[in-house]
Structure formats: structure tokens, C-alpha cells
Design an enzyme around this catalytic site. Structure first.
Site, PDB file in Angstrom:
ATOM      1  N   SER A  52       0.720  -1.277  -0.052  1.00 28.55           N
ATOM      2  CA  SER A  52       0.084  -0.031   0.044  1.00 28.55           C
ATOM      3  C   SER A  52       0.935   1.280  -0.006  1.00 28.55           C
ATOM      4  O   SER A  52       1.860   1.376   0.470  1.00 28.55           O
ATOM      5  CB  SER A  52      -0.875  -0.154   1.244  1.00 28.55           C
ATOM      6  OG  SER A  52      -1.652  -1.129   1.223  1.00 28.55           O
TER       7      SER A  52
HETATM    8  N1  SAM Z   1      -0.751  -3.766   3.736  1.00 30.31           N
HETATM    9  C1  SAM Z   1      -0.262  -4.693   2.833  1.00 30.31           C
HETATM   10  C2  SAM Z   1       1.376  -4.257   2.593  1.00 30.31           C
HETATM   11  O1  SAM Z   1       1.767  -3.093   3.113  1.00 30.31           O
HETATM   12  O2  SAM Z   1       2.142  -4.724   1.820  1.00 30.31           O
HETATM   13  C3  SAM Z   1      -0.648  -4.635   1.546  1.00 30.31           C
HETATM   14  C4  SAM Z   1      -1.996  -5.531   1.626  1.00 30.31           C
HETATM   15  S1  SAM Z   1      -2.471  -5.746  -0.055  1.00 30.31           S
HETATM   16  C5  SAM Z   1      -3.074  -4.187  -0.729  1.00 30.31           C
HETATM   17  C6  SAM Z   1      -3.827  -6.796   0.028  1.00 30.31           C
HETATM   18  C7  SAM Z   1      -3.397  -8.178   0.443  1.00 30.31           C
HETATM   19  O3  SAM Z   1      -4.587  -8.880   0.950  1.00 30.31           O
HETATM   20  C8  SAM Z   1      -2.958  -9.066  -0.710  1.00 30.31           C
HETATM   21  O4  SAM Z   1      -1.715  -9.576  -0.315  1.00 30.31           O
HETATM   22  C9  SAM Z   1      -3.966 -10.053  -0.863  1.00 30.31           C
HETATM   23  O5  SAM Z   1      -3.514 -11.214  -1.098  1.00 30.31           O
HETATM   24  C10 SAM Z   1      -4.572  -9.970   0.581  1.00 30.31           C
HETATM   25  N2  SAM Z   1      -6.075 -10.695   0.612  1.00 30.31           N
HETATM   26  C11 SAM Z   1      -7.121 -10.547  -0.234  1.00 30.31           C
HETATM   27  N3  SAM Z   1      -8.257 -11.338   0.290  1.00 30.31           N
HETATM   28  C12 SAM Z   1      -7.855 -11.851   1.478  1.00 30.31           C
HETATM   29  C13 SAM Z   1      -8.508 -12.578   2.492  1.00 30.31           C
HETATM   30  N4  SAM Z   1      -9.612 -12.945   2.358  1.00 30.31           N
HETATM   31  N5  SAM Z   1      -7.747 -13.021   3.220  1.00 30.31           N
HETATM   32  C14 SAM Z   1      -6.418 -12.764   3.561  1.00 30.31           C
HETATM   33  N6  SAM Z   1      -5.610 -12.029   2.723  1.00 30.31           N
HETATM   34  C15 SAM Z   1      -6.320 -11.554   1.762  1.00 30.31           C
END
Ligand code: SAM
Length: 204
Positions: A52
Site C-alpha cells: 500500500s
Molecule cells: N498492507 C499490505 C502491505 O503493506 O504490503 C498490502 C496488502 S495488499 C493491498 C492486500 C492483500 O490482501 C493481498 O496480499 C491479498 O492477497 C490479501 N487478501 C485478499 N483477500 C484476502 C483474504 N480473504 N484473507 C487474507 N488476505 C487476503
């Protein structure tokens, strides 16, 4: 990054600013992107996911109102960068990532930086992590149309749930606070996150 992207846009919590200045963000991106790690935008981390934007990480962390002895659930570990910021501001972080390869990579970086107060689970974070509930704060780092019901149930009294709600193109970052009379809702601004895929999110 801290002055231009965070302070100038209204992030005030000195502990959040200090954490954002301290955690080496370049270690959480591919080495080929290291020189762009502090840019004012999300960056690809593989598996069609992103780390992010620094401002969004700071805004979500500030909204969580962390003070030392607290327990936090993060849904969407991604690169592990937000996890590291949280880990420096609370007692324990329980983080769930759906994609195995990302969870393994994040674990390695966090271990390398000695963040031993972080537990990572590979699975569907929309179900929460009931064994460790209730949580003082829950941060969901992917967007969904509706609040995942299990997460509401795992929020402590007075706890804060920070989550992007909306359609796949745009969402509003919301903070829900559990009070004696129910959930108080507050909008924190527009945002655009990848999809939260799972039983209580978008269909996987
Ligand atoms: N905050 C993180 C960082 O700084 O790197 C970025 C997160 S990224 C925008 C969103 C993440 O949510 C992705 O890695 C994706 O695989 C994960 N994700 C999506 N749906 C999910 C779920 N149901 N449970 C866990 N993770 C999930």
C-alpha cells in the site's frame, strides 16, 4: 516521505510518524523496485498484489489508535510492511494472508528484522482468527462491499475496525468503533484497494 507525504497531509500521531520513519520500506519490495519504495503510490509485490501507498498505511495505523499493550488483527499481510509498522506500536499482531507465497516472503523479511511479536496465518482472513479474539484493532488491507460479519464479532469493546468498503473501482476507508450501544461508523476518505477475496468478501 514522512514530512511530504504524511505530515503535510495531516498525519499527526508522533508514534505513527516515528514508526514510518524507522521501518525500512525498501526491504518489503522487490530489489528492482527498491529505489521507488518511498514513492507516493502502491507498488507491485507479485501475485497481482501491491504494497500500500505510505500515506494509506499511516492513515490506517493512526486510525487504529494503538497504545502499547494491545492486540491487533491484520487481514491481508501482503508484503508485511504494514504488519511491521503495527508490530512496533502494539503487543501482538495476528496477520492473515491468503496467498501462500506472499505470506512466506513477508515472514522471512519480518524475521530478518526481528519482529517476533507477529504471527502469520495463511487462509481466508474474512473469517478472522477466533482463537486470539477479541482484538483491540482490526485492519483490513483489501476492499469489499460489506463488513465481514466474523470480524465484527471479534472486535473488543472499544475496539476499532478499519476497512475499505465499496465496489471494485473505489471504496471509502471506514472506521467502526464498538461502543456500549453498537458500532459507530466514520468515513476517513476515498481509497482504492485490491479485492478482499473470501467467504465474507468478493467471491474467490
Ligand atoms: N498492507 C499490505 C502491505 O503493506 O504490503 C498490502 C496488502 S495488499 C493491498 C492486500 C492483500 O490482501 C493481498 O496480499 C491479498 O492477497 C490479501 N487478501 C485478499 N483477500 C484476502 C483474504 N480473504 N484473507 C487474507 N488476505 C487476503
Amino acid at each position: 516521505m514522512v514530512q511530504e507525504q504524511l505530515v503535510n497531509r495531516g498525519i499527526k500521531d508522533p508514534q505513527v510518524l516515528q514508526a514510518m520513519g524507522k521501518v525500512p520500506r525498501h526491504l518489503f519490495v522487490e530489489s528492482a523496485l527498491a529505489d521507488r519504495a518511498h514513492d507516493d503510490e502502491p507498488l507491485p509485490i507479485g501475485e497481482r498484489q501491491t504494497i500500500s501507498q505510505p500515506y494509506m498505511v499511516a492513515l490506517m495505523t493512526e486510525a487504529a489508535e494503538l497504545r502499547g499493550e494491545q492486540k491487533v488483527l491484520e487481514v491481508g499481510t501482503g508484503s508485511g510492511y504494514q504488519t511491521a509498522i503495527l508490530a512496533g506500536l502494539c503487543l501482538n499482531v495476528f496477520s492473515i494472508e491468503k496467498i501462500h507465497a506472499l505470506a512466506v516472503k513477508a515472514r522471512a523479511v519480518l524475521d530478518g528484522l526481528s519482529y517476533y511479536n507477529v504471527a502469520i496465518h495463511i487462509g481466508d482472513g474474512t473469517l478472522g482468527w477466533s482463537e486470539h479474539a477479541p482484538f483491540d484493532a482490526i485492519l483490513v488491507t483489501a476492499g469489499t462491499p460489506e463488513l465481514p460479519r466474523p470480524l465484527i464479532g471479534q472486535l473488543a469493546s472499544g475496539g476499532r475496525l478499519i476497512i475499505p468498503l465499496g465496489d471494485e473501482r473505489s471504496q471509502v476507508l471506514k472506521r467502526f468503533r464498538r461502543t456500549a450501544s453498537g458500532l459507530e461508523e466514520e468515513g476517513l476518505g476515498d481509497c482504492r484497494f485490491v479485492k478482499l477475496l473470501g467467504r465474507y468478501g468478493w467471491p474467490d
